[in-house]
Design a protein around this motif. Sequence first.
Motif, mmCIF file in Angstrom:
data_model
loop_
_atom_site.group_PDB
_atom_site.id
_atom_site.type_symbol
_atom_site.label_atom_id
_atom_site.label_comp_id
_atom_site.label_asym_id
_atom_site.label_seq_id
_atom_site.Cartn_x
_atom_site.Cartn_y
_atom_site.Cartn_z
ATOM 1 N N ILE A 98 42.611 77.950 -32.332
ATOM 2 C CA ILE A 98 43.610 78.972 -32.662
ATOM 3 C C ILE A 98 44.559 79.168 -31.475
ATOM 4 O O ILE A 98 45.776 79.248 -31.628
ATOM 5 C CB ILE A 98 42.933 80.310 -33.032
ATOM 6 C CG1 ILE A 98 42.196 80.181 -34.365
ATOM 7 C CG2 ILE A 98 43.966 81.434 -33.126
ATOM 8 C CD1 ILE A 98 41.379 81.394 -34.739
ATOM 9 N N SER A 148 48.357 78.165 -32.021
ATOM 10 C CA SER A 148 49.330 79.257 -32.077
ATOM 11 C C SER A 148 50.326 79.190 -30.914
ATOM 12 O O SER A 148 51.310 79.913 -30.912
ATOM 13 C CB SER A 148 48.612 80.613 -32.083
ATOM 14 O OG SER A 148 47.933 80.803 -30.868
ATOM 15 N N ASN A 199 51.269 85.790 -21.679
ATOM 16 C CA ASN A 199 51.467 86.373 -23.002
ATOM 17 C C ASN A 199 50.567 85.778 -24.080
ATOM 18 O O ASN A 199 50.753 86.056 -25.257
ATOM 19 C CB ASN A 199 52.923 86.208 -23.437
ATOM 20 C CG ASN A 199 53.770 87.357 -22.944
ATOM 21 O OD1 ASN A 199 53.235 88.446 -22.709
ATOM 22 N ND2 ASN A 199 55.050 87.132 -22.773
ATOM 23 N N GLN A 258 45.331 85.213 -27.355
ATOM 24 C CA GLN A 258 43.953 84.727 -27.443
ATOM 25 C C GLN A 258 43.262 84.847 -26.088
ATOM 26 O O GLN A 258 42.109 85.231 -26.006
ATOM 27 C CB GLN A 258 43.938 83.257 -27.878
ATOM 28 C CG GLN A 258 44.305 83.037 -29.317
ATOM 29 C CD GLN A 258 43.181 83.475 -30.228
ATOM 30 O OE1 GLN A 258 43.281 84.506 -30.885
ATOM 31 N NE2 GLN A 258 42.102 82.732 -30.264
ATOM 32 N N LEU A 285 43.600 88.890 -24.597
ATOM 33 C CA LEU A 285 42.795 89.888 -25.309
ATOM 34 C C LEU A 285 41.350 89.418 -25.473
ATOM 35 O O LEU A 285 40.600 89.948 -26.266
ATOM 36 C CB LEU A 285 43.424 90.215 -26.668
ATOM 37 C CG LEU A 285 44.855 90.758 -26.575
ATOM 38 C CD1 LEU A 285 45.446 90.936 -27.957
ATOM 39 C CD2 LEU A 285 44.878 92.075 -25.833
ATOM 40 N N PHE A 337 39.836 86.842 -26.753
ATOM 41 C CA PHE A 337 39.269 86.174 -27.919
ATOM 42 C C PHE A 337 38.713 84.809 -27.532
ATOM 43 O O PHE A 337 37.783 84.315 -28.126
ATOM 44 C CB PHE A 337 40.310 86.015 -29.023
ATOM 45 C CG PHE A 337 40.671 87.315 -29.666
ATOM 46 C CD1 PHE A 337 39.817 87.901 -30.586
ATOM 47 C CD2 PHE A 337 41.840 87.972 -29.334
ATOM 48 C CE1 PHE A 337 40.131 89.103 -31.154
ATOM 49 C CE2 PHE A 337 42.156 89.187 -29.906
ATOM 50 C CZ PHE A 337 41.298 89.757 -30.825
ATOM 51 N N ALA A 377 49.108 80.347 -35.926
ATOM 52 C CA ALA A 377 49.827 81.550 -35.488
ATOM 53 C C ALA A 377 49.341 82.759 -36.289
ATOM 54 O O ALA A 377 49.144 83.850 -35.756
ATOM 55 C CB ALA A 377 51.326 81.347 -35.679
ATOM 56 N N SER A 404 45.889 83.730 -35.182
ATOM 57 C CA SER A 404 45.953 84.418 -33.905
ATOM 58 C C SER A 404 46.387 85.870 -34.098
ATOM 59 O O SER A 404 45.835 86.787 -33.497
ATOM 60 C CB SER A 404 46.923 83.679 -32.996
ATOM 61 O OG SER A 404 47.328 84.503 -31.946
ATOM 62 N N ARG A 443 44.225 89.614 -33.315
ATOM 63 C CA ARG A 443 44.555 90.685 -32.377
ATOM 64 C C ARG A 443 45.068 91.938 -33.074
ATOM 65 O O ARG A 443 45.199 92.978 -32.454
ATOM 66 C CB ARG A 443 45.574 90.199 -31.358
ATOM 67 C CG ARG A 443 46.935 89.860 -31.950
ATOM 68 C CD ARG A 443 47.894 89.401 -30.873
ATOM 69 N NE ARG A 443 49.200 89.163 -31.416
ATOM 70 C CZ ARG A 443 49.587 87.991 -31.921
ATOM 71 N NH1 ARG A 443 48.749 86.990 -31.965
ATOM 72 N NH2 ARG A 443 50.806 87.847 -32.401
ATOM 73 N N LEU A 499 46.866 96.851 -31.723
ATOM 74 C CA LEU A 499 46.530 95.666 -30.947
ATOM 75 C C LEU A 499 45.098 95.852 -30.462
ATOM 76 O O LEU A 499 44.769 96.866 -29.858
ATOM 77 C CB LEU A 499 47.490 95.575 -29.763
ATOM 78 C CG LEU A 499 47.579 94.229 -29.077
ATOM 79 C CD1 LEU A 499 48.096 93.199 -30.048
ATOM 80 C CD2 LEU A 499 48.487 94.336 -27.877
ATOM 81 N N VAL A 500 44.209 94.905 -30.788
ATOM 82 C CA VAL A 500 42.821 95.042 -30.348
ATOM 83 C C VAL A 500 42.410 93.807 -29.567
ATOM 84 O O VAL A 500 42.964 92.732 -29.748
ATOM 85 C CB VAL A 500 41.858 95.221 -31.539
ATOM 86 C CG1 VAL A 500 42.079 96.547 -32.212
ATOM 87 C CG2 VAL A 500 41.996 94.088 -32.528
ATOM 88 N N VAL A 535 44.007 98.197 -27.514
ATOM 89 C CA VAL A 535 44.626 97.902 -26.223
ATOM 90 C C VAL A 535 46.046 98.424 -26.275
ATOM 91 O O VAL A 535 46.778 98.137 -27.217
ATOM 92 C CB VAL A 535 44.701 96.381 -25.975
ATOM 93 C CG1 VAL A 535 44.860 96.105 -24.511
ATOM 94 C CG2 VAL A 535 43.486 95.677 -26.528
ATOM 95 N N GLN A 587 49.142 97.764 -24.677
ATOM 96 C CA GLN A 587 49.779 96.838 -23.750
ATOM 97 C C GLN A 587 51.234 96.749 -24.147
ATOM 98 O O GLN A 587 51.584 96.080 -25.110
ATOM 99 C CB GLN A 587 49.107 95.478 -23.864
ATOM 100 C CG GLN A 587 49.259 94.620 -22.635
ATOM 101 C CD GLN A 587 48.531 93.316 -22.827
ATOM 102 O OE1 GLN A 587 48.658 92.674 -23.855
ATOM 103 N NE2 GLN A 587 47.756 92.925 -21.838
ATOM 104 N N ALA A 618 54.662 91.726 -25.064
ATOM 105 C CA ALA A 618 55.100 90.830 -26.120
ATOM 106 C C ALA A 618 54.420 91.127 -27.445
ATOM 107 O O ALA A 618 54.982 90.892 -28.498
ATOM 108 C CB ALA A 618 54.827 89.395 -25.709
ATOM 109 N N HIS A 619 53.174 91.641 -27.409
ATOM 110 C CA HIS A 619 52.427 91.773 -28.658
ATOM 111 C C HIS A 619 52.769 93.039 -29.433
ATOM 112 O O HIS A 619 52.609 93.096 -30.623
ATOM 113 C CB HIS A 619 50.933 91.765 -28.384
ATOM 114 C CG HIS A 619 50.519 90.674 -27.473
ATOM 115 N ND1 HIS A 619 50.748 89.350 -27.786
ATOM 116 C CD2 HIS A 619 49.919 90.698 -26.267
ATOM 117 C CE1 HIS A 619 50.296 88.605 -26.787
ATOM 118 N NE2 HIS A 619 49.786 89.402 -25.864
#
Lengths: 375, 675
Positions: A240, A244, A254, A257, A260, A262, B51, B54, B58, B224-225, B232, B234, B237-238
């Motif tokens: 992943i 991704s 950034n 995966q 955070l 994962f 993508a 992913s 999160r 966001l986790v 989280v 943060q 970007a996320h």
Amino acid sequence: MELDNSRTQRTFTWTARVLSALQMDGPLLAGLGLLALISLIVLYSASSANMSVVLSQALKFLFSAVVMLAVAQLPRRLIRNSAPWLYGVGLLLLVLVMIKGSSALGAQRWLDLKIIRFQPSEIMKLAMPLLCAWYVHERPLPPSLKDVLVLTIIILVPTALIAKQPDLGTAILVLAAGGVALILAGLQKRYILGVLLLMIPAAWIGWTHMHDYQRQRVVTFLNPQSDPLGSGYHIIQSQIAIGSGGVFGKGYLNGSQAQLEFLPERATDFIFAVIGEEWGLLGLITILLLYAFIIGRCLYIAANAQDTFSRILSGSLGLTFAVYVFVNTGMVTGLLPVVGVPLPLISFGGSSMVTLMAGFGIVMAIHARRRLVGR
Amino acid sequence: MLYTARIKDHHSEQKLFVQRSVIAGLIIICVILTLISRLVWLQVLHYDYFAEQSAGNRIRFEPLPPSRGLILDRDGVPLALNSPSYQLELTREQVPDIDATLQGLANLQLLDREDLPTLKRDILRRRSFEAVPVKLSLNDDELARFAVRRQDFPGVEIKPRLSRRYPLGVSGVHAIGYVGIISEADQKVLDADEYAGTALVGKAGVEKRYESVLHGKAGYQQLLVNAQGRRVDQPGAHSSELRRKEPTAGNDLFLTIDERLQSAVEEMLREQKTDANGNTYIDQKRAAVIAIDPNNGDVLAFVSTPGFDPNLFGRGLSNAQYRELVNDADKPMYDRVMRGVYPSGSTIKPFMAMAGLYYNVVTPTTSEYCPGYFRLPGVARPWTDLHVHGAVSMVTAIKVSCDVYFYSLANQLGIDRIHDYLSEFGFGQLTGLDIDGELPAVLPSTAWKRDYFKRKEAQQWFTGDTISVGIGQGYLTVTPLQLAHAVATLSKHGQGYKPRLIHAVRNSVTGEVNELPPVPLDPVKVRDDSSWDAVIQGMEEVAKPGGTAASFASAPYTVGAKTGTAQVHGLAVGEKYNASQLAERLRDNALFIAFAPVEQPRVAVAVVVENGGHGGTAAAPIARRIFDLMLLTPEQLAAQEAKRQSIEKRITPTTTPTRPSPSAHIPAATEPIVE
């Protein structure tokens, strides 16, 4: 302009002189230095911006560089004559660790020498190509059947001991180091074919003697979804992460995966996936090309070496490095089963780095001595 | 020469080596190409898939519960609203030891030890990452107690939430209902997505029936986790891609209930008294009162006393509190208006008279002689009346509540014709009120008795059974709701409406108020429209001097009424009353039905006071109060109030609650509105 040009020229010549005085090979050193730099940059991200991890890795690079430099100064004869001793000591330590080693993660790999703890199997990574090269050095090549049988025993005994620890990753690398030495020595094609055929019953024997967790890894490799939160988790999450990342990546620091959490073991065995996520396809191809350059340079040095020992030794050191790279990247991309092999010189960790750099030190020693022996 | 062939040949060895190295190089190139094609497969060809995977990793959806619709009275007085409160929520996957945590909370007196097993079952039933409310509506003291020890309880958090509040407490509780914690049974029927994050659901009354209108639509927000599922924050970007959908509040309901009437009635059924030891206590009558607007079926007042505080349920009732409510001898949870099944007593007589006229068994003018008893040929024991009324017409029979007239009428009609005609008024059936739990009571017939009894010999209908039905005893039972609905229908000359508690819904988004049209029922069939006049005239006489309900003698509007006094048939098996209560609980039930004004009916009521004695004295004053509030101008009401107070002053010396007297605890029949 001309003044500038000549100044550049002078600087270049001066650098070459310094390098040659230090017995260093410029291109190989540049490739390794670039890898070290990339390692530190990627580690900063993979450790979630933990500067102490980066500093610790930098210190390991520094120490390994000193080791490489020291090894490069050794006379080739000394290197050659040390081969049986090194192999003998390595074998002895492997047996020792078998009897009374300290256990980490359920495997007996470490030997505690009070001051430092180290893995005797690391010695084998160097001792194996050394001994193989030493053995064929005096003998006519391609090797006779008797020589092939002796070499097979030389290779299989430590491999079996390491595999029994169990440390499948190192066992594969030690096996590969001996194997490529044998092939470079000119092992006849019919033996190579025979070995390939022997792989089939060997695989079966291996399977029946594997630990449960090793067997589980193979099953998981064939079908990661069979246990997505257990042993398949690593493979799924790393794919992943890479997938991704796309062509250009999510950008430095950034990668969700990685950042955070994962992606497991993101600073060590799975750091290739971090690069894939944050730097994309372009980043990964760059890394692969850099590795290809280092491997190619080793083969080039080998081809230009003056004697059989140097040729076979530096050739098999370079090819073992290649196996190292491909076992890790194959694992992280899901082409191979999960075996605990770090991405050489980029993953966090010191034990294997010292061995690798010592290996490159040998290659450089071989390269530097070539003129002294010259015609 | 074989030996020389094995001599080292450096040149050929080097050639062999270079050849092998080239092959190795080619293999390495192949491997790198394989790797790159694998990377292209992952990062280019399947980029979209990974993508998405992913993002799924999160991003977690957190439900945003909607705020529940308000419940307002017909004039907009809030009866149920939402107020912010704090609750304790437990997330199972973050709690190391559930038993120890619950014990710890019980030690802090935040939970009742007795509730722990149930609570644990609730927690284990939910998904491990869901926050389960374990204690609702923490007060300041409880909040402080938990806050100090917070670090001892990982996975238990204080969360601000909207909780349900009923500002008027007990008032109208049986109609409004209440909300409670979602139970295992609720979960099976509720949409898990819509109720994620919601702790409370309607359990009774309007709150339950209109759950889908009140609840609203749940929203969500993306969080966001990290891999451990923790949020989280943060800013990077996320977070820009995180979406949020606001919840839509539930719609508001306008009840048909007039809170002014509702509380006035409740007030009258509650009396402060002093016992022999000088302690004051509240004497809460067991009663049911319902007022209906005959023109549309709107329920104006819906009183069942005693009641209970619905706020208790929204706070999370402990087992002990619940047991106390259920085991109370006065049954506060029991809805007497629509589930209370009572013998109708004489209140059935106007409808019986209508049946007589329909089947032409009697006419408005024919008279029956009342000797004070009624005899069936062949039956030795007579059915008695309280008085000897002499010759009575229909109007007089209703006015003085002559039993003999109705014994005879019932006898001539026969039970099946009684059943058929009384069904027209809705007896023996559900009226269709828009809350759950209504009971149909019993409108007997030969068919009913055949089905109801198991033993063959008990299944046969006897003529004698019919006679007592004529005066609202025997097998005939009614609910106060049925009575009020029947009176409303009668007051409108047979045009009934389905009773309802909701008359409008306000859209929470647009603010638009949607009035619900009344639901007219099939008109009651009559032989001749003049039938209504005769019966209604009889009911008017009841409310006049000389009738059985003298409370209305001075009313400035016309009233049609009927009193009833029904024997209590004895206590159900297993009911436990203490000795001092026993005498009171064997007294007759007082019943009363009425409507006003007669010409243009605006309100119809039914009152049942359990063990209240005579309907004219115990129940009629309540109806009087409702009519006054509904029909009088403010000036008239003020005058009425002044008069009442002067009367109270006059009678104060004998009923003052502060002076203990041996008779003080005996309920005195104070009737403030009696002139």
